[in-house]
Scaffold this motif. Structure first.
Motif, mmCIF file in Angstrom:
data_model
loop_
_atom_site.group_PDB
_atom_site.id
_atom_site.type_symbol
_atom_site.label_atom_id
_atom_site.label_comp_id
_atom_site.label_asym_id
_atom_site.label_seq_id
_atom_site.Cartn_x
_atom_site.Cartn_y
_atom_site.Cartn_z
ATOM 1 N N UNK A 187 -1.449 -2.419 14.781
ATOM 2 C CA UNK A 187 -0.440 -2.634 13.739
ATOM 3 C C UNK A 187 0.323 -3.911 14.084
ATOM 4 N N UNK A 188 0.562 -4.740 13.081
ATOM 5 C CA UNK A 188 1.405 -5.919 13.281
ATOM 6 C C UNK A 188 2.865 -5.497 13.152
ATOM 7 N N UNK A 189 3.640 -5.762 14.204
ATOM 8 C CA UNK A 189 5.056 -5.425 14.185
ATOM 9 C C UNK A 189 5.806 -6.651 13.666
ATOM 10 N N UNK A 190 6.143 -6.627 12.392
ATOM 11 C CA UNK A 190 6.833 -7.754 11.754
ATOM 12 C C UNK A 190 8.344 -7.582 11.862
ATOM 13 N N UNK A 191 9.057 -8.586 11.401
ATOM 14 C CA UNK A 191 10.521 -8.527 11.428
ATOM 15 C C UNK A 191 11.052 -7.412 10.529
ATOM 16 N N UNK A 192 10.403 -7.180 9.391
ATOM 17 C CA UNK A 192 10.865 -6.111 8.497
ATOM 18 C C UNK A 192 10.659 -4.740 9.125
ATOM 19 N N UNK A 193 9.574 -4.569 9.870
ATOM 20 C CA UNK A 193 9.337 -3.298 10.568
ATOM 21 C C UNK A 193 10.401 -3.113 11.643
ATOM 22 N N UNK A 194 10.696 -4.174 12.398
ATOM 23 C CA UNK A 194 11.738 -4.106 13.431
ATOM 24 C C UNK A 194 13.087 -3.740 12.816
ATOM 25 N N UNK A 230 -4.419 5.027 13.425
ATOM 26 C CA UNK A 230 -5.715 5.591 13.790
ATOM 27 C C UNK A 230 -6.221 6.456 12.660
ATOM 28 N N UNK A 231 -7.446 6.211 12.255
ATOM 29 C CA UNK A 231 -8.105 6.995 11.211
ATOM 30 C C UNK A 231 -7.305 7.004 9.902
ATOM 31 N N UNK A 232 -6.702 5.874 9.557
ATOM 32 C CA UNK A 232 -5.986 5.759 8.297
ATOM 33 C C UNK A 232 -4.602 6.369 8.286
ATOM 34 N N UNK A 233 -4.107 6.858 9.431
ATOM 35 C CA UNK A 233 -2.760 7.432 9.511
ATOM 36 C C UNK A 233 -1.939 6.680 10.538
ATOM 37 N N UNK A 234 -0.655 6.556 10.234
ATOM 38 C CA UNK A 234 0.269 5.927 11.170
ATOM 39 C C UNK A 234 0.844 6.999 12.080
ATOM 40 N N UNK A 235 0.838 6.699 13.365
ATOM 41 C CA UNK A 235 1.326 7.614 14.392
ATOM 42 C C UNK A 235 2.480 6.907 15.108
ATOM 43 N N UNK A 287 9.286 12.406 20.658
ATOM 44 C CA UNK A 287 9.052 12.906 19.302
ATOM 45 C C UNK A 287 7.923 12.091 18.691
ATOM 46 N N UNK A 288 7.252 12.701 17.726
ATOM 47 C CA UNK A 288 6.096 12.055 17.123
ATOM 48 C C UNK A 288 6.126 12.256 15.615
ATOM 49 N N UNK A 289 5.859 11.197 14.875
ATOM 50 C CA UNK A 289 5.801 11.282 13.427
ATOM 51 C C UNK A 289 4.453 10.790 12.918
ATOM 52 N N UNK A 290 3.850 11.537 12.009
ATOM 53 C CA UNK A 290 2.556 11.180 11.427
ATOM 54 C C UNK A 290 2.680 11.087 9.915
ATOM 55 N N UNK A 291 2.072 10.054 9.338
ATOM 56 C CA UNK A 291 2.026 9.929 7.887
ATOM 57 C C UNK A 291 1.011 8.865 7.529
ATOM 58 N N UNK A 292 0.555 8.883 6.282
ATOM 59 C CA UNK A 292 -0.402 7.874 5.834
ATOM 60 C C UNK A 292 0.286 6.548 5.521
ATOM 61 N N UNK A 293 1.624 6.574 5.403
ATOM 62 C CA UNK A 293 2.417 5.366 5.173
ATOM 63 C C UNK A 293 3.335 5.176 6.381
#
Length: 118
Positions: A10-17, A44-49, A63-69
């Protein structure tokens, strides 16, 4: 509070930060002794972890969060970490307010009578 943010596939951009800082800003206010967060965003496999871990009052909390977005995954991880930190803080506060055991006067009298004080 310092946030160590890294990405895996995943590219960690300024907006993500910026989004991560906004989501975890509330934690800095509620838990002032929190020093740093380690956040890993992986796809991984189309889901963000999103994995978040920290040390709080001598205990490692994660803690862990999973979602397709990505953004809902970050929000989910932030919510779970907040709940885990509140749970840990409750344990620490409960230990401070433990009630001492008090024996009733008649029991104390019986204990003294049983003692060999000679």
């Amino acid at each position: 509070m310092k946030i160590n943010l890294s990405g895996h596939h995943v590219d960690v951009t300024d907006t993500v930060k910026q989004h991560v800082e906004e989501k975890f800003a509330k934690l800095a206010n509620h838990f002032p002794t929190l020093i740093a967060l380690d956040i890993i965003i992986a796809k991984e496999h189309g889901e963000y972890d999103v994995e978040v871990s920290t040390n709080y009052e001598g205990t490692r909390i994660a803690a862990k969060g999973l979602d397709s977005v990505m953004y809902p995954a970050i929000a989910s991880a932030a919510k779970k970490l907040d709940a885990a930190l509140k749970h840990r803080k409750g344990h620490l506060k409960a230990d401070l307010h433990a009630k001492p055991e008090v024996t009733a006067p008649e029991i104390a009298y019986e204990k003294v009578q049983e003692m060999d004080l000679r």
